[in-house]
Design a protein around this motif. Structure first.
Motif, PDB file in Angstrom:
ATOM      1  N   LYS A 205     -59.955 -45.455 -85.981  1.00  0.00           N
ATOM      2  CA  LYS A 205     -60.106 -46.796 -86.537  1.00  0.00           C
ATOM      3  C   LYS A 205     -58.826 -47.256 -87.220  1.00  0.00           C
ATOM      4  N   THR A 206     -58.188 -46.352 -87.984  1.00  0.00           N
ATOM      5  CA  THR A 206     -56.934 -46.718 -88.646  1.00  0.00           C
ATOM      6  C   THR A 206     -55.861 -47.023 -87.620  1.00  0.00           C
ATOM      7  N   ALA A 207     -55.767 -46.190 -86.569  1.00  0.00           N
ATOM      8  CA  ALA A 207     -54.777 -46.425 -85.522  1.00  0.00           C
ATOM      9  C   ALA A 207     -55.014 -47.770 -84.841  1.00  0.00           C
ATOM     10  N   GLU A 208     -56.277 -48.077 -84.553  1.00  0.00           N
ATOM     11  CA  GLU A 208     -56.593 -49.350 -83.905  1.00  0.00           C
ATOM     12  C   GLU A 208     -56.241 -50.530 -84.802  1.00  0.00           C
ATOM     13  N   LYS A 209     -56.493 -50.401 -86.090  1.00  0.00           N
ATOM     14  CA  LYS A 209     -56.184 -51.488 -87.020  1.00  0.00           C
ATOM     15  C   LYS A 209     -54.685 -51.733 -87.098  1.00  0.00           C
ATOM     16  N   LEU A 210     -53.903 -50.655 -87.110  1.00  0.00           N
ATOM     17  CA  LEU A 210     -52.449 -50.801 -87.129  1.00  0.00           C
ATOM     18  C   LEU A 210     -51.938 -51.387 -85.811  1.00  0.00           C
ATOM     19  N   GLU A 211     -52.477 -50.911 -84.707  1.00  0.00           N
ATOM     20  CA  GLU A 211     -52.031 -51.387 -83.403  1.00  0.00           C
ATOM     21  C   GLU A 211     -52.378 -52.852 -83.191  1.00  0.00           C
ATOM     22  N   GLN A 212     -53.498 -53.300 -83.785  1.00  0.00           N
ATOM     23  CA  GLN A 212     -53.851 -54.718 -83.705  1.00  0.00           C
ATOM     24  C   GLN A 212     -52.808 -55.597 -84.390  1.00  0.00           C
ATOM     25  N   GLN A 213     -52.086 -55.009 -85.341  1.00  0.00           N
ATOM     26  CA  GLN A 213     -51.030 -55.737 -86.042  1.00  0.00           C
ATOM     27  C   GLN A 213     -49.653 -55.387 -85.480  1.00  0.00           C
ATOM     28  N   GLU A 214     -49.669 -54.859 -84.238  1.00  0.00           N
ATOM     29  CA  GLU A 214     -48.452 -54.541 -83.502  1.00  0.00           C
ATOM     30  C   GLU A 214     -47.625 -53.458 -84.190  1.00  0.00           C
ATOM     31  N   ILE A 215     -48.311 -52.548 -84.879  1.00  0.00           N
ATOM     32  CA  ILE A 215     -47.675 -51.365 -85.456  1.00  0.00           C
ATOM     33  C   ILE A 215     -48.063 -50.195 -84.567  1.00  0.00           C
ATOM     34  N   THR A 216     -47.170 -49.828 -83.638  1.00  0.00           N
ATOM     35  CA  THR A 216     -47.527 -48.844 -82.617  1.00  0.00           C
ATOM     36  C   THR A 216     -46.789 -47.525 -82.738  1.00  0.00           C
ATOM     37  N   ASN A 217     -45.737 -47.484 -83.573  1.00  0.00           N
ATOM     38  CA  ASN A 217     -44.983 -46.243 -83.709  1.00  0.00           C
ATOM     39  C   ASN A 217     -44.487 -46.078 -85.136  1.00  0.00           C
ATOM     40  N   GLY A 218     -43.860 -44.941 -85.393  1.00  0.00           N
ATOM     41  CA  GLY A 218     -43.421 -44.625 -86.736  1.00  0.00           C
ATOM     42  C   GLY A 218     -42.368 -45.574 -87.276  1.00  0.00           C
ATOM     43  N   ARG A 219     -41.461 -46.029 -86.420  1.00  0.00           N
ATOM     44  CA  ARG A 219     -40.409 -46.939 -86.874  1.00  0.00           C
ATOM     45  C   ARG A 219     -41.023 -48.227 -87.430  1.00  0.00           C
ATOM     46  N   GLU A 220     -42.019 -48.746 -86.737  1.00  0.00           N
ATOM     47  CA  GLU A 220     -42.678 -49.975 -87.198  1.00  0.00           C
ATOM     48  C   GLU A 220     -43.497 -49.721 -88.460  1.00  0.00           C
ATOM     49  N   LEU A 221     -44.107 -48.539 -88.561  1.00  0.00           N
ATOM     50  CA  LEU A 221     -44.840 -48.177 -89.772  1.00  0.00           C
ATOM     51  C   LEU A 221     -43.901 -48.082 -90.966  1.00  0.00           C
ATOM     52  N   TYR A 222     -42.712 -47.554 -90.742  1.00  0.00           N
ATOM     53  CA  TYR A 222     -41.738 -47.379 -91.816  1.00  0.00           C
ATOM     54  C   TYR A 222     -41.356 -48.712 -92.461  1.00  0.00           C
TER      55      TYR A 222
END
Length: 380
Positions: A205-222
């Motif tokens: 669920k957390t991964a899906e929520k991040l991916e919905q906001q176009e956060i798909t990898n560590g660089r974008e999470l950073y």
């Protein structure tokens, strides 16, 4: 949420430790193949054969030949059969696998006593100081792999790093029989390239929520601010803020006592339908959950006890990949065990659920960051 006006203090990173995560390769299936070499190079699924149980059953694990066809643990045995009809199904022997697991841990103890088992087939080892006075965790990991093969006849994969989070991810990079090292200098680049769903501890669920906001990898999470992550995910968000920076200062917890919490009920009249059994399992799971909360513990292994009308008693167990204490998780595992092993036509006089391999619930007070209350930016 108002965090006040104090500045956020960046978390500190401990890079001095040497941690190994050892993960056995398709453990249960590998044990069966070791004991029966005729199974080598064949697709092996550890589950009750659905053809003999009316389609019921759940996959405990599968070897790599079966995984090529999309078979994985927790999958319905019937679905696994549909995907890989030529597979050989073998009923799990959990008590036997536990004996083999102890043999493997005896190998670990040659190198360190700081061992934190996650399940029967994986464990963390802190080898910062070790029994053979070897300065290289990488060399120790290689020696452990050799010893497990020579003494137990099984292969394992290993991850080496300065914390548990990175070591856990690393052990999954090269399977089977692989060894991956993530140094402090390599950690940031490695994490930037890592897909979000590969971050250990990030659920679907957390991964899906991040991916919905176009956060798909560590660089974008950073690039996300600590405030944004905490606002969106609470303490889990702050943990993500730390993890993407390669920070995990939790120690290897070696002093876990083996205990159990269990509840059982005797029925009169006997249970004679699947619906009655499932209802009873729900009540037992809720009772076990209350005891866990009272004692502030959680565990990894669920055991189901079944006593039939003729007094024959059987017990079966399943392992979790991480510590749990939730009522629903306990119920689901117990239900899986019933569906795999129960025989309602024999009538049930007693059911019991036990959660074992317990450890204290550590409620760490995570120091959440504080920002200016007028900060509205999502990015740093």
């Amino acid at each position: 949420m108002d965090y006040g006006i104090l500045k956020f203090k960046e978390p500190q990173n401990n890079i001095q430790r040497k941690i190994i995560h050892v993960d056995m390769d398709a453990f249960y299936a590998s044990v069966e193949i070791r004991d029966n070499p005729a199974l080598k190079n064949k697709a092996v699924i550890i589950a009750h054969d659905p053809r003999t149980r009316g389609g019921r059953g759940v996959v405990t694990t599968a070897n790599y030949e079966a995984r090529k066809f999309g078979v994985h643990s927790a999958m319905s045995a019937q679905v696994a059969l549909d995907k890989c009809p030529h597979a050989i199904f073998i009923s799990p022997r959990m008590s036997y696998y536990a004996e083999i697991s102890q043999q493997i841990r005896n190998v670990f103890r040659k190198y360190t006593d700081l061992i934190e088992p996650l399940s029967l087939d994986e464990a963390y080892l802190d080898v910062t100081e070790n029994k053979i006075n070897l300065n290289s965790a990488t060399l120790i990991a290689r020696e452990i792999q050799k010893d497990v093969w020579n003494e137990v006849g099984l292969t394992c994969s290993a991850g080496v790093s300065y914390n548990k989070f990175l070591a856990k991810i690393a052990s999954d990079i090269k399977k089977p029989g692989g060894l991956t090292v993530i140094t402090p200098d390599d950690a940031q680049d490695f994490l930037w390239e890592l897909p979000i769903h590969k971050f250990y501890g990030v659920g679907q669920k957390t991964a899906e929520k991040l991916e919905q906001q176009e956060i798909t990898n560590g660089r974008e999470l950073y690039e996300l601010s600590a405030k944004f992550l905490v606002d969106e995910f609470g303490k889990m968000g702050y943990r993500l803020y730390q993890r993407i920076r390669g920070i995990d200062n939790t120690p290897v917890a070696a002093n876990r006592e083996r205990k159990s919490v269990g509840k059982e009920s005797t029925f009169g009249p006997f249970l004679v339908s699947e619906e009655q059994v499932i209802g009873a399992l729900r009540e037992l799971a809720a009772s076990v959950h209350r005891s866990l909360e009272k004692n502030k513990v959680h565990g990894r292994i669920v055991t189901l006890k079944i006593r039939y009308a003729d007094f024959e008693t059987t017990t079966r167990q399943k392992s979790f990949s991480s510590f749990v204490g939730g009522e629903q998780d306990i119920f689901w595992k117990a239900q899986e065990l019933w569906l795999e092993h129960g025989e309602i036509e024999r009538e049930v006089r007693l059911l019991g659920i036990t959660l074992s391999h317990l450890a204290p619930q550590h409620y760490t007070n995570i120091e959440l960051p504080l920002w200016n209350k007028d900060e509205n930016e999502r990015k740093k």
